[in-house]
Write an enzyme that holds these catalytic residues in place. Structure first.
Site, mmCIF file in Angstrom:
data_model
loop_
_atom_site.group_PDB
_atom_site.id
_atom_site.type_symbol
_atom_site.label_atom_id
_atom_site.label_comp_id
_atom_site.label_asym_id
_atom_site.label_seq_id
_atom_site.Cartn_x
_atom_site.Cartn_y
_atom_site.Cartn_z
ATOM 1 N N LYS A 44 -19.627 0.137 -8.611
ATOM 2 C CA LYS A 44 -17.949 0.618 -8.135
ATOM 3 C C LYS A 44 -17.145 0.223 -6.670
ATOM 4 O O LYS A 44 -17.508 1.279 -6.261
ATOM 5 C CB LYS A 44 -17.210 0.086 -9.852
ATOM 6 N N ARG A 143 -5.615 -0.312 -21.860
ATOM 7 C CA ARG A 143 -5.568 -1.207 -20.815
ATOM 8 C C ARG A 143 -6.493 -1.910 -21.202
ATOM 9 O O ARG A 143 -6.237 -3.095 -21.895
ATOM 10 C CB ARG A 143 -6.525 -0.205 -19.603
ATOM 11 N N TYR A 278 4.994 8.936 15.696
ATOM 12 C CA TYR A 278 6.179 8.299 15.192
ATOM 13 C C TYR A 278 7.221 8.917 14.616
ATOM 14 O O TYR A 278 7.189 9.434 13.652
ATOM 15 C CB TYR A 278 6.035 6.990 14.706
ATOM 16 N N MET A 326 -1.586 3.954 12.125
ATOM 17 C CA MET A 326 -2.588 2.951 11.902
ATOM 18 C C MET A 326 -4.285 3.170 11.898
ATOM 19 O O MET A 326 -5.097 3.161 11.720
ATOM 20 C CB MET A 326 -2.366 1.830 12.320
#
Length: 388
Positions: A44, A143, A278, A326
């Site tokens: 998966k 779940r 940043y 990013m």
């Protein structure tokens, strides 16, 4: 300020090298841990970020006899890519899902409640062939899965009725552990007891499943009493330990499959007191060199590892300096001056001195699963030993 010149034929910006020989070896190790059970290779989420199709093929070559995906779309894509003649299960369904397509592709589908049973039986009528259905029991994870008691009794009764009508075949009874990665957790024994009771109830009323299964990677490695007919191995397949409490990959006989690296985009000298990235959360303590690594949170590098993530450059561990952006982050090279294009290794098996996925997990306050799975599509996967 001085910048080193880039190489004329610089390597790719970044790459995730996938060692399929290591994956095959991990499959063999896991089969050895559960010799009496079949092994499902869970592919998966694009094989936990490693590439579903190449990893599925390698796992089957090494002796896996089932494949598992979360969504039906993942399983259908593998069928469309030519994976046939092997049992394949998918379990994360929502109303209106592609039931008929799954039936026609010979997939095993999971059913946890009456809505799903109604949808799959109707799809089987349209397809004109019985659906392969595995009933999922909620033994304590809270779940997916059907609750014990009246809900389970109703689901089993109606599934057996649909089987009698030729609409489905009950091919499996299954569940999932909540805390198998925490050795000795009291929920483990409680879930095993519940699973035995719920499967016995179904079998006493006529269910004849091909497989009963509850063991995930940690249970496969540490709980032989949970192996039943089939074990579902996910993260361990890719050589990542399910939990530091269980040991390192080497302790478990596993080898990490993914090595993530990048080419330095820039190396430059800066003075002391120079803010980096940043917010200037890192300021150089003195004159130094900075290296720019062209990977960022858009590529799956966790921003939570800002100021902490380890990287091997020039044979030395460096640390992310300042915030992960990013598309890039910076490491302080401490005055060393590798050329632009030099290799920066974020993680790998560790035997070359590089950090591991677990080191990044610790730096980001997460788990190794997330580190490898989140590596994005901008990073090409390069397969090693992919022909055997």
């Amino acid at each position: 300020m001085r910048e080193t010149a880039p190489q004329r034929t610089a390597p790719a910006r970044a790459r995730a090298e996938i060692d399929l020989a290591a994956l095959r070896a991990n499959v063999r190790t896991l089969r050895g841990r559960a010799p009496g059970a079949a092994l499902m290779a869970v592919v998966k989420a694009d094989a936990y970020g490693h590439g579903a199709l190449p990893c599925a093929r390698a796992a089957l070559e090494a002796g896996a006899t089932w494949l598992g995906t979360a969504t039906p779309e993942e399983a259908l894509a593998l069928r469309a890519a030519g994976i046939h003649g092997v049992r394949m299960m998918c379990w994360l369904w929502t109303p209106g899902g592609p039931w008929q397509e799954a039936i026609e592709a010979d997939l095993d589908v999971s059913v946890s409640g009456m809505w799903a049973l109604r949808e799959v039986t109707e799809a089987a009528r349209r397809a004109g062939t019985p659906a392969r259905v595995q009933l999922k029991a909620d033994t304590g994870l809270g779940r997916g899965g059907c609750q014990p008691g009246d809900d389970w009794a109703e689901l089993v009764r109606e599934a057996l009725r649909a089987e009698g009508d030729g609409l489905i075949r009950i091919t499996g009874l299954w569940s999932h552990f909540a805390c198998a990665d925490e050795p000795g957790h009291p929920s483990i024994a409680a879930q095993l007891d519940s699973f035995r009771e719920m499967t016995a109830y179904a079998e006493e009323r006529g269910a004849r499943p091909e497989v009963r299964h509850i063991a995930n990677s940690p249970a496969t490695l540490t709980l032989p009493e949970s192996h039943f007919d089939l074990v579902r191995t996910g993260i361990a397949l890719y050589g990542v330990s399910p939990s530091p409490e269980l040991g390192s990959p080497a302790d478990l006989g596993l080898r990490p499959v993914m090595t993530l690296s990048a080419s330095l985009a820039l190396v430059k000298q800066v003075p002391g007191g120079h803010g980096v990235s940043y917010g200037h959360h890192y300021v150089t303590p003195g004159e130094t060199t900075l290296g720019l690594v062209p990977l960022g949170y858009a590529d799956g590098i966790p921003r939570h590892a800002s100021g902490a993530g380890p990287v091997l450059v020039g044979g030395k561990w460096r640390t992310v300096a300042g915030r992960v952006a990013m598309d890039q982050f910076v490491v302080d090279l401490g005055g060393d001056e590798p050329e632009a294009g030099a290799r920066a290794v974020l993680f790998g098996p560790g035997d070359g001195g590089e950090p591991t996925a677990e080191d990044w997990a610790q730096a980001a306050g997460t788990i190794g699963y997330e580190i490898v799975t989140r590596i994005g599509s901008r990073v090409p996967r390069v397969y090693v030993d992919g022909t055997r």
